[in-house]
Design a protein around this motif. Structure first.
Motif, PDB file in Angstrom:
ATOM      1  N   VAL A   1      -5.604 -41.913 -52.474  1.00 18.74           N
ATOM      2  CA  VAL A   1      -5.017 -40.738 -51.816  1.00 18.74           C
ATOM      3  C   VAL A   1      -5.052 -39.548 -52.767  1.00 18.74           C
ATOM      4  N   VAL A   2      -5.684 -38.440 -52.338  1.00 20.52           N
ATOM      5  CA  VAL A   2      -5.433 -37.124 -52.945  1.00 20.52           C
ATOM      6  C   VAL A   2      -4.869 -36.252 -51.828  1.00 20.52           C
ATOM      7  N   PHE A   3      -3.705 -35.642 -52.068  1.00 23.07           N
ATOM      8  CA  PHE A   3      -2.925 -35.023 -50.990  1.00 23.07           C
ATOM      9  C   PHE A   3      -2.392 -33.665 -51.488  1.00 23.07           C
ATOM     10  N   PRO A   4      -3.057 -32.539 -51.125  1.00 23.34           N
ATOM     11  CA  PRO A   4      -2.681 -31.226 -51.675  1.00 23.34           C
ATOM     12  C   PRO A   4      -1.482 -30.620 -50.945  1.00 23.34           C
ATOM     13  N   CYS A   5      -0.514 -30.101 -51.707  1.00 22.56           N
ATOM     14  CA  CYS A   5       0.668 -29.485 -51.088  1.00 22.56           C
ATOM     15  C   CYS A   5       0.928 -28.060 -51.574  1.00 22.56           C
ATOM     16  N   ALA A   6       0.236 -27.593 -52.610  1.00 17.82           N
ATOM     17  CA  ALA A   6       0.508 -26.233 -53.111  1.00 17.82           C
ATOM     18  C   ALA A   6      -0.705 -25.689 -53.838  1.00 17.82           C
ATOM     19  N   ASN A   7      -0.848 -24.368 -53.811  1.00 20.69           N
ATOM     20  CA  ASN A   7      -1.817 -23.727 -54.695  1.00 20.69           C
ATOM     21  C   ASN A   7      -1.250 -22.408 -55.183  1.00 20.69           C
ATOM     22  N   ILE A   8      -1.668 -22.037 -56.379  1.00 14.31           N
ATOM     23  CA  ILE A   8      -1.263 -20.752 -56.949  1.00 14.31           C
ATOM     24  C   ILE A   8      -2.551 -19.995 -57.240  1.00 14.31           C
ATOM     25  N   VAL A   9      -2.594 -18.737 -56.794  1.00 18.77           N
ATOM     26  CA  VAL A   9      -3.821 -17.956 -56.944  1.00 18.77           C
ATOM     27  C   VAL A   9      -3.531 -16.694 -57.734  1.00 18.77           C
ATOM     28  N   GLU A  10      -4.453 -16.355 -58.622  1.00 16.93           N
ATOM     29  CA  GLU A  10      -4.371 -15.103 -59.369  1.00 16.93           C
ATOM     30  C   GLU A  10      -5.255 -14.103 -58.628  1.00 16.93           C
ATOM     31  N   PRO A  11      -4.678 -13.109 -57.927  1.00 17.35           N
ATOM     32  CA  PRO A  11      -5.492 -12.257 -57.056  1.00 17.35           C
ATOM     33  C   PRO A  11      -6.579 -11.482 -57.797  1.00 17.35           C
ATOM     34  N   GLU A  12      -6.356 -11.123 -59.060  1.00 17.16           N
ATOM     35  CA  GLU A  12      -7.334 -10.304 -59.795  1.00 17.16           C
ATOM     36  C   GLU A  12      -8.596 -11.096 -60.128  1.00 17.16           C
ATOM     37  N   THR A  13      -8.430 -12.388 -60.452  1.00 15.78           N
ATOM     38  CA  THR A  13      -9.578 -13.186 -60.894  1.00 15.78           C
ATOM     39  C   THR A  13     -10.024 -14.192 -59.844  1.00 15.78           C
ATOM     40  N   GLY A  14      -9.159 -14.510 -58.884  1.00 16.08           N
ATOM     41  CA  GLY A  14      -9.480 -15.542 -57.902  1.00 16.08           C
ATOM     42  C   GLY A  14      -9.291 -16.954 -58.417  1.00 16.08           C
ATOM     43  N   ARG A  15      -8.775 -17.079 -59.648  1.00 12.89           N
ATOM     44  CA  ARG A  15      -8.508 -18.429 -60.157  1.00 12.89           C
ATOM     45  C   ARG A  15      -7.437 -19.115 -59.313  1.00 12.89           C
ATOM     46  N   MET A  16      -7.685 -20.377 -58.972  1.00 16.47           N
ATOM     47  CA  MET A  16      -6.723 -21.098 -58.138  1.00 16.47           C
ATOM     48  C   MET A  16      -6.380 -22.438 -58.785  1.00 16.47           C
ATOM     49  N   ALA A  17      -5.075 -22.731 -58.852  1.00 17.21           N
ATOM     50  CA  ALA A  17      -4.600 -24.035 -59.322  1.00 17.21           C
ATOM     51  C   ALA A  17      -4.027 -24.764 -58.114  1.00 17.21           C
ATOM     52  N   ILE A  18      -4.436 -26.001 -57.911  1.00 14.89           N
ATOM     53  CA  ILE A  18      -3.999 -26.786 -56.738  1.00 14.89           C
ATOM     54  C   ILE A  18      -3.187 -27.985 -57.232  1.00 14.89           C
ATOM     55  N   TYR A  19      -1.993 -28.151 -56.670  1.00 15.08           N
ATOM     56  CA  TYR A  19      -1.145 -29.301 -57.004  1.00 15.08           C
ATOM     57  C   TYR A  19      -1.334 -30.358 -55.917  1.00 15.08           C
ATOM     58  N   TYR A  20      -1.607 -31.571 -56.331  1.00 15.69           N
ATOM     59  CA  TYR A  20      -1.858 -32.609 -55.321  1.00 15.69           C
ATOM     60  C   TYR A  20      -1.252 -33.945 -55.743  1.00 15.69           C
ATOM     61  N   GLY A  21      -0.816 -34.697 -54.738  1.00 21.13           N
ATOM     62  CA  GLY A  21      -0.286 -36.029 -54.976  1.00 21.13           C
ATOM     63  C   GLY A  21      -1.431 -37.006 -55.174  1.00 21.13           C
ATOM     64  N   CYS A  22      -1.250 -37.961 -56.086  1.00 20.19           N
ATOM     65  CA  CYS A  22      -2.298 -38.928 -56.408  1.00 20.19           C
ATOM     66  C   CYS A  22      -1.765 -40.333 -56.110  1.00 20.19           C
ATOM     67  N   ALA A  23      -2.406 -41.019 -55.165  1.00 18.62           N
ATOM     68  CA  ALA A  23      -2.082 -42.405 -54.820  1.00 18.62           C
ATOM     69  C   ALA A  23      -0.590 -42.578 -54.510  1.00 18.62           C
ATOM     70  N   ASP A  24       0.039 -41.557 -53.948  1.00 25.87           N
ATOM     71  CA  ASP A  24       1.471 -41.578 -53.603  1.00 25.87           C
ATOM     72  C   ASP A  24       2.327 -42.009 -54.796  1.00 25.87           C
TER      73      ASP A  24
END
Ligand code: BMA
Length: 336
Positions: free
Chosen positions: A290-313
């Motif tokens: 299981v990879v299960f994404p619930c959040a992302n944080i984006v830096e609008p100037e650069t477009g860099r995105m960090a995604i937080y996801y659950g792993c194997a519950d």
């Protein structure tokens, strides 16, 4: 940047942090890649926890705050408040969030899981899977990540994966969700609903179905993941898709782009997944694969995105992508 990012989380809070980031590993051609020190949150970070996963993080006052799913060693699913200076190392309250709620009938819930946190106008709303005679979507809010107020549940049971849009659209709040059943739900489409007041939800519209017909990574069910990001190409929606293998469910991460004013209309949908379970911490745990994404944080100037996801519950992981590259990937590999 090729495309612009219009609405993400609270602009002041987002501008005040340096988002977690690592460049794509040399030699990798993947549109999304993992943090090399995953998992970032171990299963036993707090004394009572069996597992900490499927959790939501936002920039908040020069640091990071979040609402975390921690299943206890009695295997009760609960939401905990948490903090981090860098978005990578977290401290969680050992006790679950105690909601302030005027309505005892609603406040007396037994289980809560899979939170999302969404900044809209003046506060951080929290949506989660809430038990009320069956699972449905709980809604609450906080101004300070200290006091949490619970509102009415959005829908009748059974429903999961309630995900708010980060601004009103044509004067209404919008929420994605995935109607479900009493168990582990061998089906599931994404719908979107509208509300004038965050209490009464209606005007339900179908967004997307699983890709049926042949075996695809999303042939059994799909559900919305993090809060959609408003871009010049439309709402960038990261979601989870599930296939049923001979060993059971297998959860991957995908992406689509929705119309800005009528977000039930899908403009593009990437045929390949972005990330699938293949690391040991994603394949081994309480629910393997299981990879299960619930959040992302984006830096609008650069477009860099960090995604937080659950792993194997079991534990929480971090992944990265570049928003321009992700949009191009979705457009170039689109199959509706
Ligand atoms: C879903 C939810 C998620 C979980 C997933 C895989 O139905 O319960 O919290 O990550 O199943 O077990």
């Amino acid at each position: 940047m090729k495309y612009s990012i219009i609405t993400t989380s609270n602009p002041q809070d987002t501008a005040a942090v340096k988002i977690p980031w690592q460049d794509r590993p040399a030699g990798s051609g993947s549109v999304m890649w993992r943090y090399d020190n995953n998992p970032i949150i171990p299963r036993d970070l707090i004394p009572c926890s069996n597992s900490i996963f499927n959790s939501a993080v936002v920039p908040y006052k020069g640091a990071f705050a979040g609402v975390f799913r921690a299943d206890s060693v009695c295997r009760n699913m609960r939401l905990h408040n948490g903090r981090s200076d860098d978005g990578i190392n977290f401290q969680l309250d050992p006790e679950p969030i105690k909601w302030v709620c005027d309505e005892p009938e609603i406040g007396e819930f037994v289980e809560s899981y899979d939170p999302r946190v969404c900044w809209i106008e003046d506060r951080y709303y929290i949506t989660w899977c809430n038990s009320y005679h069956g699972y449905t979507i709980g809604v609450g809010y906080t101004y300070d990540f200290k006091t949490f107020y619970q509102m009415e549940n959005a829908f009748l049971p059974f429903n999961r994966n309630g995900v708010l849009f980060p601004r009103k659209i044509n004067g209404k709040f919008f929420m994605l969700s995935r109607p479900s059943d009493t168990g582990h739900t061998p089906f599931g489409d994404i719908f979107c609903s509208q509300s004038p007041d965050m209490v009464h939800w209606g005007c339900h519209r179908h967004v997307m179905s699983p890709k049926k017909g042949k075996l695809t990574w999303e042939c059994t069910k799909i559900g919305p993941g993090p809060v959609p990001i408003e871009t010049s190409e439309g709402w960038l929606m990261i979601y989870h898709g599930v296939l049923t293998s001979c060993n059971g469910f297998n959860y991957s991460i995908g992406a689509a782009i929705l119309d800005i004013d009528e977000p039930w209309k899908v403009k593009y949908r990437a045929k390949p997944y972005l990330l699938n379970p293949r690391e040991i911490y994603e394949c081994v745990g309480d629910v393997p694969n299981v990879v299960f994404p619930c959040a992302n944080i984006v830096e609008p100037e650069t477009g860099r995105m960090a995604i937080y996801y659950g792993c194997a519950d079991t534990v929480t992981g971090l992944a990265f992508c570049n928003t321009d590259e992700l949009i191009d990937f979705v457009k170039e590999n689109s199959e509706l």
